[in-house]
Design an enzyme around this catalytic site. Structure first.
Site, short mmCIF file in Angstrom:
data_model
loop_
_atom_site.label_atom_id
_atom_site.label_comp_id
_atom_site.label_asym_id
_atom_site.label_seq_id
_atom_site.Cartn_x
_atom_site.Cartn_y
_atom_site.Cartn_z
N ARG A 36 -0.76 0.71 21.84
CA ARG A 36 -0.85 1.96 21.27
C ARG A 36 -2.15 2.81 22.20
NH1 ARG A 36 -3.60 -0.07 15.70
NH2 ARG A 36 -4.52 -1.98 16.55
N ASP A 61 2.72 3.06 18.72
CA ASP A 61 1.95 3.05 17.64
C ASP A 61 2.98 2.41 16.49
OD1 ASP A 61 0.77 2.21 15.20
OD2 ASP A 61 -0.75 4.30 15.64
N TYR A 164 -1.99 -10.80 4.75
CA TYR A 164 -1.38 -11.35 6.02
C TYR A 164 -0.48 -12.19 5.80
CZ TYR A 164 -0.72 -13.39 10.70
OH TYR A 164 -0.26 -13.70 11.80
P1 NAP Z 1 -3.74 -10.11 18.89
O1 NAP Z 1 -4.38 -10.90 19.97
O2 NAP Z 1 -4.49 -9.54 17.75
O3 NAP Z 1 -2.76 -9.17 19.55
C1 NAP Z 1 -2.12 -8.11 18.50
C2 NAP Z 1 -1.56 -7.20 19.34
O4 NAP Z 1 -0.84 -6.19 18.30
C3 NAP Z 1 -2.35 -6.35 20.03
O5 NAP Z 1 -1.79 -6.00 21.19
C4 NAP Z 1 -2.50 -4.97 19.27
O6 NAP Z 1 -2.90 -3.82 19.90
C5 NAP Z 1 -1.28 -4.79 18.76
N1 NAP Z 1 -1.01 -4.11 17.57
C6 NAP Z 1 -1.73 -4.08 16.18
N2 NAP Z 1 -1.35 -3.04 15.57
C7 NAP Z 1 -0.54 -2.37 16.36
C8 NAP Z 1 0.00 -0.95 16.19
N3 NAP Z 1 0.01 -0.44 14.96
N4 NAP Z 1 1.01 -0.43 17.27
C9 NAP Z 1 0.95 -1.07 18.31
N5 NAP Z 1 0.27 -2.31 18.75
C10 NAP Z 1 -0.44 -2.93 17.72
O7 NAP Z 1 -2.75 -11.37 18.26
P2 NAP Z 1 -1.76 -12.36 18.45
O8 NAP Z 1 -2.61 -13.56 18.27
O9 NAP Z 1 -1.66 -12.31 20.13
O10 NAP Z 1 -0.64 -12.27 17.82
C11 NAP Z 1 0.76 -12.02 18.16
C12 NAP Z 1 1.76 -12.32 17.07
O11 NAP Z 1 1.86 -13.63 16.72
C13 NAP Z 1 1.42 -11.37 15.78
O12 NAP Z 1 2.73 -11.03 14.98
C14 NAP Z 1 0.88 -12.58 15.10
O13 NAP Z 1 1.01 -12.41 13.66
C15 NAP Z 1 1.52 -13.84 15.44
N6 NAP Z 1 1.00 -15.11 15.08
C16 NAP Z 1 -0.30 -15.31 15.71
C17 NAP Z 1 -0.93 -16.40 15.51
C18 NAP Z 1 -2.11 -17.14 16.29
O14 NAP Z 1 -2.82 -17.93 16.05
N7 NAP Z 1 -2.70 -16.28 17.06
C19 NAP Z 1 -0.21 -17.44 14.72
C20 NAP Z 1 0.85 -17.18 13.96
C21 NAP Z 1 1.50 -15.96 14.36
P3 NAP Z 1 -4.41 -3.36 20.06
O15 NAP Z 1 -4.95 -3.95 21.19
O16 NAP Z 1 -4.33 -1.80 20.11
O17 NAP Z 1 -5.10 -3.79 18.60
#
Ligand code: NAP
Length: 241
Positions: A36, A61, A164
């Site tokens: 976004r 977004d 969440y």
């Molecule tokens: P992260 O580092 O916080 O990255 C999240 C990404 O989603 C960022 O690029 C963020 O963009 C984007 N995002 C959030 N809202 C958005 C919107 N409205 N439109 C477009 N992009 C948006 O999270 P992550 O840990 O890599 O997680 C990736 C996935 O894995 C998620 O679905 C999460 O729930 C899942 N997950 C993660 C974990 C873990 O331990 N990390 C565990 C289980 C599941 P911005 O930079 O613009 O905010």
């Protein structure tokens, strides 16, 4: 369709999404970096391209209808189709989120991005996916959304952030519904859990690297024809609902 496989990864500017984009790029795929923020998107595309990925930026977004529609238009115009959609973007929402104290506005925000965002983007991309020979949809979920694990005595899922966690349970239900509706179309739809990964989302407390977290998405994005659909998987196999 072109011969090169084309993927879109939402939330690909950092964390697990960035590594999913890099992993799909290393297969020779053309990868749309859905993000976004323009600066964060451009930086990610530059980094991916410098590492050899055929990446292009997709302003997106997931919480915005017009943005999802414009992203589908951009992909159709620019690359002519889509084979794989990875719905990775998500937020945790403001903490703490105990059920008795959580602000309803937080629940709405989280569901808007983590669940409705997936539906919005999927529906915008479905016409393109229907034109693919091997269409796949991967929804990045979490084992914390498993009602079975949450209610199994002896399993400690840690503090429960209500919005969440419930958003991932909701997302899993949505995955099953898409798989049922799309059964017989060749589109395989699955939920994947990356494991506890060191990213912004976990305050970098996770024990897995983002590259390790991306592995399940790469697996589900490259399932062969006749592979599972409507399932929930991590690197170890099936995750209970
Ligand atoms: P992260 O580092 O916080 O990255 C999240 C990404 O989603 C960022 O690029 C963020 O963009 C984007 N995002 C959030 N809202 C958005 C919107 N409205 N439109 C477009 N992009 C948006 O999270 P992550 O840990 O890599 O997680 C990736 C996935 O894995 C998620 O679905 C999460 O729930 C899942 N997950 C993660 C974990 C873990 O331990 N990390 C565990 C289980 C599941 P911005 O930079 O613009 O905010």
């Amino acid at each position: 369709m072109t011969e090169q496989t084309i993927a879109l990864v939402t939330g690909a500017n950092k964390g697990i999404g960035f590594e999913i984009a890099a992993g799909l790029g290393s297969l020779g795929w053309r990868v749309g970096v859905g993000a976004r923020d323009r600066r964060r998107r451009d930086t990610a595309v530059e980094k991916l391209r410098a590492a050899g990925t055929d990446a292009f930026g997709v302003p997106l977004d997931v919480a915005d209808d017009a943005s999802a529609a414009a992203a589908a238009e951009l992909i159709a115009d620019r690359v002519g189709g889509l084979d794989v959609l990875v719905n990775n973007a998500a937020i945790t929402g403001v903490m703490p989120q105990t059920p008795s104290t959580v602000d309803p506005a937080t629940v709405r925000d989280v569901v808007e991005t983590n669940v409705i965002g997936v539906i919005r983007v999927t529906n915008a991309m479905l016409p393109l996916l229907h034109g693919s020979a091997s269409p796949r949809i991967v929804n990045m979920s979490s084992s914390v959304g498993s009602l079975t694990l949450q209610t199994t005595p002896g399993i400690d899922m840690g503090p429960i952030p209500t919005a969440y966690v419930a958003s991932k349970t909701f997302l899993n239900a949505v995955t099953v519904q898409y798989a049922k509706e799309l059964s017989g179309t060749g589109i395989l739809v699955n939920s994947g859990c990356p494991g506890f990964t060191a990213t912004d989302l976990t305050g970098f407390r996770g024990v897995r690297t983002p590259q390790q977290g991306a592995a399940i998405a790469l697996h589900l994005a490259t399932l062969p024809a006749g592979g599972p659909t409507g399932g929930f998987f991590d690197d170890g196999g099936s995750v209970p609902w």
